[in-house]
Design a protein around this motif. Structure first.
Motif, mmCIF file in Angstrom:
data_model
loop_
_atom_site.group_PDB
_atom_site.id
_atom_site.type_symbol
_atom_site.label_atom_id
_atom_site.label_comp_id
_atom_site.label_asym_id
_atom_site.label_seq_id
_atom_site.Cartn_x
_atom_site.Cartn_y
_atom_site.Cartn_z
ATOM 1 N N MET A 149 0.741 -1.192 -0.020
ATOM 2 C CA MET A 149 -0.042 -0.007 -0.072
ATOM 3 C C MET A 149 0.801 1.377 -0.005
ATOM 4 O O MET A 149 0.608 2.294 -0.708
ATOM 5 C CB MET A 149 -0.726 -0.100 1.315
ATOM 6 N N GLU A 173 4.146 1.631 -0.973
ATOM 7 C CA GLU A 173 4.787 1.677 -2.167
ATOM 8 C C GLU A 173 3.884 2.248 -3.206
ATOM 9 O O GLU A 173 4.558 2.964 -3.977
ATOM 10 C CB GLU A 173 5.293 0.236 -2.530
ATOM 11 N N THR A 174 2.615 1.630 -3.354
ATOM 12 C CA THR A 174 1.819 2.310 -4.381
ATOM 13 C C THR A 174 1.681 3.687 -4.018
ATOM 14 O O THR A 174 1.462 4.399 -5.036
ATOM 15 C CB THR A 174 0.365 1.543 -4.261
ATOM 16 N N MET A 175 1.415 4.148 -2.783
ATOM 17 C CA MET A 175 1.071 5.638 -2.600
ATOM 18 C C MET A 175 2.385 6.615 -2.836
ATOM 19 O O MET A 175 2.258 7.516 -3.466
ATOM 20 C CB MET A 175 0.831 5.702 -1.124
ATOM 21 N N ALA A 222 4.739 5.804 -5.248
ATOM 22 C CA ALA A 222 4.766 5.855 -6.764
ATOM 23 C C ALA A 222 3.658 6.858 -7.287
ATOM 24 O O ALA A 222 3.947 7.588 -8.073
ATOM 25 C CB ALA A 222 4.456 4.371 -7.448
ATOM 26 N N GLU A 223 2.679 7.034 -6.485
ATOM 27 C CA GLU A 223 1.650 7.990 -7.083
ATOM 28 C C GLU A 223 1.857 9.215 -6.828
ATOM 29 O O GLU A 223 1.879 10.186 -7.637
ATOM 30 C CB GLU A 223 0.154 7.599 -6.276
ATOM 31 N N THR A 230 13.344 7.706 -1.303
ATOM 32 C CA THR A 230 13.600 8.119 -2.682
ATOM 33 C C THR A 230 14.805 8.776 -3.114
ATOM 34 O O THR A 230 15.243 8.567 -4.089
ATOM 35 C CB THR A 230 12.241 8.714 -3.472
#
Length: 226
Positions: free
Chosen positions: A1, A3-5, A7-8, A59
């Motif tokens: 979850m 990681e998805t956030m 990326a978004e 990042t």
């Protein structure tokens, strides 16, 4: 979850990248091109999310790190974690936001202030001096103000830019907030002449301590009710 956030959010930041803004920022040593007003708007929408903040920090991207510092929980970081973050912060804006928005609100701030001030890395030491300046203004009890002036008088003239700027701010703050040291602080500034010729925009106060100190004292006195 998370990681998805991450990326978004990274995709959203990439879409906001402005080459003109990056060119201006790069003159100050910063390597991002995202308008800070838009960055703050994203932070306001996301609200506090510590896991996302940590993911964005990891990042290594400066815009992502600035956003991370706006949505994190300052008190949730450990001492060693903050020390590592400061040493890895790389750019002036990330460094400044980390100190001002996170470290100052963290329970380890005093311990880090003492450790950083004596650090051989001048950029790390500048963070220690920034925290000292905060204490001079808000919690001077227990500080050796005369001792701080001794160090500033001996070391500020030849200090690297970031450290010199932080020491000069501390010098000015001592003079502004503590009348008994005002004449000495102004005298140190006059002798060392640090930032005497710093270009100052119209309407702005010079960072040269002998100008800065009396101007801020005057403003404080003008603001007092009659």
């Amino acid at each position: 979850m998370a990681e998805t956030m991450v990326a978004e959010v990274m995709a959203e930041l990439a879409a906001l990248e402005d080459p003109k803004a990056r060119a201006v920022n790069e003159k100050h040593g910063d390597d991002h091109g995202v308008n800070l007003g838009k960055l703050r708007a994203i932070a306001k929408r996301l609200k506090t999310q510590q896991d996302l903040a940590r993911g964005l920090w990891e990042t290594g991207d400066s815009a992502a790190r600035l956003l991370a510092l706006l949505i994190c929980r300052p008190k949730a970081f450990g001492r060693d974690e903050l020390d590592a973050m400061l040493r890895d912060s790389r750019t002036p804006k990330v460094h400044d936001w980390l100190v001002n928005y996170v470290v100052k609100k963290n329970p380890h701030s005093e311990e880090l202030r003492l450790a950083w001030t004596s650090d051989p890395d001048p950029v790390v030491a500048s963070a220690g001096w920034a925290l000292t300046t905060e204490r001079v203004a808000k919690k001077p009890e227990g500080l050796d103000l005369a001792g701080l002036l001794d160090v500033i008088e001996a070391e500020m003239k030849d200090a690297p830019d970031r450290l010199q700027w932080a020491m000069n701010h501390c010098l000015a703050q001592i003079g502004i907030e503590h009348a008994e040291y005002r004449a000495r602080a102004i005298g140190i500034g006059e002798r060392l002449e640090v930032l005497k010729d710093y270009p100052t925009s119209p309407g702005c106060t010079s960072p040269f301590a002998p100008v800065w100190i009396p101007e801020m004292v005057r403003r404080q006195q003008d603001a007092k009710p009659v």
